[in-house]
Design a protein around this motif. Structure first.
Motif, PDB file in Angstrom:
ATOM      1  N   TYR A 167      -1.540 -68.648 -43.602  1.00  0.00           N
ATOM      2  CA  TYR A 167      -2.135 -68.230 -44.866  1.00  0.00           C
ATOM      3  C   TYR A 167      -2.999 -66.996 -44.629  1.00  0.00           C
ATOM      4  O   TYR A 167      -3.450 -66.747 -43.503  1.00  0.00           O
ATOM      5  CB  TYR A 167      -2.960 -69.363 -45.483  1.00  0.00           C
ATOM      6  CG  TYR A 167      -3.984 -69.953 -44.536  1.00  0.00           C
ATOM      7  CD1 TYR A 167      -5.262 -69.396 -44.422  1.00  0.00           C
ATOM      8  CD2 TYR A 167      -3.667 -71.043 -43.737  1.00  0.00           C
ATOM      9  CE1 TYR A 167      -6.193 -69.917 -43.535  1.00  0.00           C
ATOM     10  CE2 TYR A 167      -4.591 -71.564 -42.853  1.00  0.00           C
ATOM     11  CZ  TYR A 167      -5.853 -71.006 -42.766  1.00  0.00           C
ATOM     12  OH  TYR A 167      -6.765 -71.524 -41.882  1.00  0.00           O
ATOM     13  N   LEU A 190      -8.675 -66.160 -47.418  1.00  0.00           N
ATOM     14  CA  LEU A 190      -8.783 -67.349 -48.262  1.00  0.00           C
ATOM     15  C   LEU A 190      -9.733 -68.376 -47.643  1.00  0.00           C
ATOM     16  O   LEU A 190      -9.818 -68.501 -46.426  1.00  0.00           O
ATOM     17  CB  LEU A 190      -7.408 -67.983 -48.477  1.00  0.00           C
ATOM     18  CG  LEU A 190      -6.363 -67.128 -49.192  1.00  0.00           C
ATOM     19  CD1 LEU A 190      -5.059 -67.896 -49.323  1.00  0.00           C
ATOM     20  CD2 LEU A 190      -6.859 -66.670 -50.551  1.00  0.00           C
ATOM     21  N   LYS A 191     -10.406 -69.136 -48.499  1.00  0.00           N
ATOM     22  CA  LYS A 191     -11.357 -70.153 -48.049  1.00  0.00           C
ATOM     23  C   LYS A 191     -11.094 -71.475 -48.757  1.00  0.00           C
ATOM     24  O   LYS A 191     -10.674 -71.500 -49.919  1.00  0.00           O
ATOM     25  CB  LYS A 191     -12.804 -69.728 -48.358  1.00  0.00           C
ATOM     26  CG  LYS A 191     -13.211 -68.382 -47.805  1.00  0.00           C
ATOM     27  CD  LYS A 191     -13.333 -68.421 -46.308  1.00  0.00           C
ATOM     28  CE  LYS A 191     -13.764 -67.063 -45.785  1.00  0.00           C
ATOM     29  NZ  LYS A 191     -13.355 -66.826 -44.431  1.00  0.00           N
ATOM     30  N   GLU A 231      -8.855 -72.536 -51.842  1.00  0.00           N
ATOM     31  CA  GLU A 231      -7.859 -71.461 -51.962  1.00  0.00           C
ATOM     32  C   GLU A 231      -6.750 -71.619 -50.930  1.00  0.00           C
ATOM     33  O   GLU A 231      -5.577 -71.383 -51.232  1.00  0.00           O
ATOM     34  CB  GLU A 231      -8.522 -70.098 -51.762  1.00  0.00           C
ATOM     35  CG  GLU A 231      -9.551 -69.726 -52.806  1.00  0.00           C
ATOM     36  CD  GLU A 231     -10.308 -68.467 -52.446  1.00  0.00           C
ATOM     37  OE1 GLU A 231     -10.673 -67.731 -53.377  1.00  0.00           O
ATOM     38  OE2 GLU A 231     -10.534 -68.210 -51.240  1.00  0.00           O
ATOM     39  N   VAL A 232      -7.112 -72.019 -49.716  1.00  0.00           N
ATOM     40  CA  VAL A 232      -6.116 -72.224 -48.655  1.00  0.00           C
ATOM     41  C   VAL A 232      -5.186 -73.376 -49.028  1.00  0.00           C
ATOM     42  O   VAL A 232      -3.963 -73.257 -48.941  1.00  0.00           O
ATOM     43  CB  VAL A 232      -6.785 -72.486 -47.292  1.00  0.00           C
ATOM     44  CG1 VAL A 232      -5.752 -72.862 -46.234  1.00  0.00           C
ATOM     45  CG2 VAL A 232      -7.595 -71.274 -46.853  1.00  0.00           C
ATOM     46  N   GLU A 282      -4.488 -74.659 -51.964  1.00  0.00           N
ATOM     47  CA  GLU A 282      -3.640 -74.306 -53.100  1.00  0.00           C
ATOM     48  C   GLU A 282      -2.561 -73.307 -52.702  1.00  0.00           C
ATOM     49  O   GLU A 282      -1.402 -73.430 -53.120  1.00  0.00           O
ATOM     50  CB  GLU A 282      -4.490 -73.747 -54.245  1.00  0.00           C
ATOM     51  CG  GLU A 282      -5.353 -74.802 -54.905  1.00  0.00           C
ATOM     52  CD  GLU A 282      -6.195 -74.248 -56.044  1.00  0.00           C
ATOM     53  OE1 GLU A 282      -5.919 -73.126 -56.527  1.00  0.00           O
ATOM     54  OE2 GLU A 282      -7.134 -74.957 -56.464  1.00  0.00           O
ATOM     55  N   PHE A 283      -2.921 -72.316 -51.888  1.00  0.00           N
ATOM     56  CA  PHE A 283      -1.938 -71.334 -51.428  1.00  0.00           C
ATOM     57  C   PHE A 283      -0.805 -72.029 -50.674  1.00  0.00           C
ATOM     58  O   PHE A 283       0.376 -71.753 -50.915  1.00  0.00           O
ATOM     59  CB  PHE A 283      -2.608 -70.294 -50.526  1.00  0.00           C
ATOM     60  CG  PHE A 283      -1.634 -69.351 -49.883  1.00  0.00           C
ATOM     61  CD1 PHE A 283      -1.225 -68.197 -50.543  1.00  0.00           C
ATOM     62  CD2 PHE A 283      -1.095 -69.621 -48.630  1.00  0.00           C
ATOM     63  CE1 PHE A 283      -0.299 -67.328 -49.960  1.00  0.00           C
ATOM     64  CE2 PHE A 283      -0.169 -68.765 -48.044  1.00  0.00           C
ATOM     65  CZ  PHE A 283       0.230 -67.615 -48.712  1.00  0.00           C
ATOM     66  N   GLY A 333      -4.569 -79.362 -51.859  1.00  0.00           N
ATOM     67  CA  GLY A 333      -3.933 -78.529 -52.870  1.00  0.00           C
ATOM     68  C   GLY A 333      -2.608 -79.153 -53.258  1.00  0.00           C
ATOM     69  O   GLY A 333      -1.909 -79.719 -52.417  1.00  0.00           O
ATOM     70  N   SER A 350      -6.339 -78.198 -57.026  1.00  0.00           N
ATOM     71  CA  SER A 350      -6.841 -78.839 -55.805  1.00  0.00           C
ATOM     72  C   SER A 350      -7.947 -79.806 -56.156  1.00  0.00           C
ATOM     73  O   SER A 350      -8.501 -79.774 -57.265  1.00  0.00           O
ATOM     74  CB  SER A 350      -7.344 -77.792 -54.802  1.00  0.00           C
ATOM     75  OG  SER A 350      -8.400 -77.047 -55.359  1.00  0.00           O
TER      76      SER A 350
END
Length: 194
Positions: free
Chosen positions: A35, A39-40, A43-44, A46-47, A106, A120
């Motif tokens: 990833y 991103l934190k 966000e990670v 979900e990505f 996520g 998430s």
């Protein structure tokens, strides 16, 4: 008849989805889990869930709903992925013991019609202080090498070390089923729709 597809090899996710009373099938693919570094936390997670779903996009037909998920463990801003070996697992658990950390899962729901829902859930987990002997016992006997943060809340370590949770226990297991069910209902997947 709509078809729910779980793209996960996790026995915990399979059991949680089965416990919802919804029929589903499993499809598996190897998907790169790297990833972007910026991103934190959520966000990670979900990505990665959305990235996994994109690998199946061309296989879905109208009526399909694909579910992908990714769980990460964060200690402060540092992400603890799956350990590389037993010593890495011990190192992670030594960092977690006596502290609180966050678990983010996520989820991506992707329909055969192209609708995508990504969300998430976050749970704060509190660990009591453990001895290195206890940690090594857990790693040797429960082999948590397939788990983010090197532990499973449903395992021995969850019984002896987790003192408190703020949020969903099932999220820590790998699937925030309360939220998943709500979103599936919106897509026509609920026990009343069967």
């Amino acid at each position: 008849m709509p078809r729910l597809i779980l793209a996960s090899n996790s026995p915990r996710r399979r059991q949680l989805l089965a416990d919802l009373g919804l029929p589903y099938e499993v499809r598996l693919k190897d998907v790169d889990e790297s990833y972007p570094a910026h991103l934190k936390g959520a966000e990670v997670a979900e990505f990665l869930a959305a990235h996994k779903a994109s690998a199946y996009r061309d296989e879905l037909v109208p009526g399909d709903v694909l579910l992908t998920a990714d769980t990460i463990v964060c200690l402060d801003e540092y992400i603890l992925n799956k350990p590389t070996d037993e010593e890495d697992a011990v190192r992670m658990l030594l960092q977690l013991q006596g502290r609180a950390h966050d678990v983010f899962t996520g989820v991506c729901l992707l329909t055969g019609e192209g609708k995508r829902v990504v969300f998430s859930d976050q749970t704060r987990v509190y660990f009591r202080t453990l001895s290195e002997t206890d940690i090594r016992y857990y790693v040797q006997h429960y082999r948590p090498l397939d788990k983010a943060g090197a532990y499973g809340a449903q395992d021995w370590i969850g019984l002896v070390a987790v003192t408190r949770l703020e949020g969903s226990y099932f999220n820590v297991m790998g699937l925030p089923v309360h939220r998943v069910y709500t979103e599936l209902e919106k897509l026509g997947f609920g026990v009343v729709n069967q």
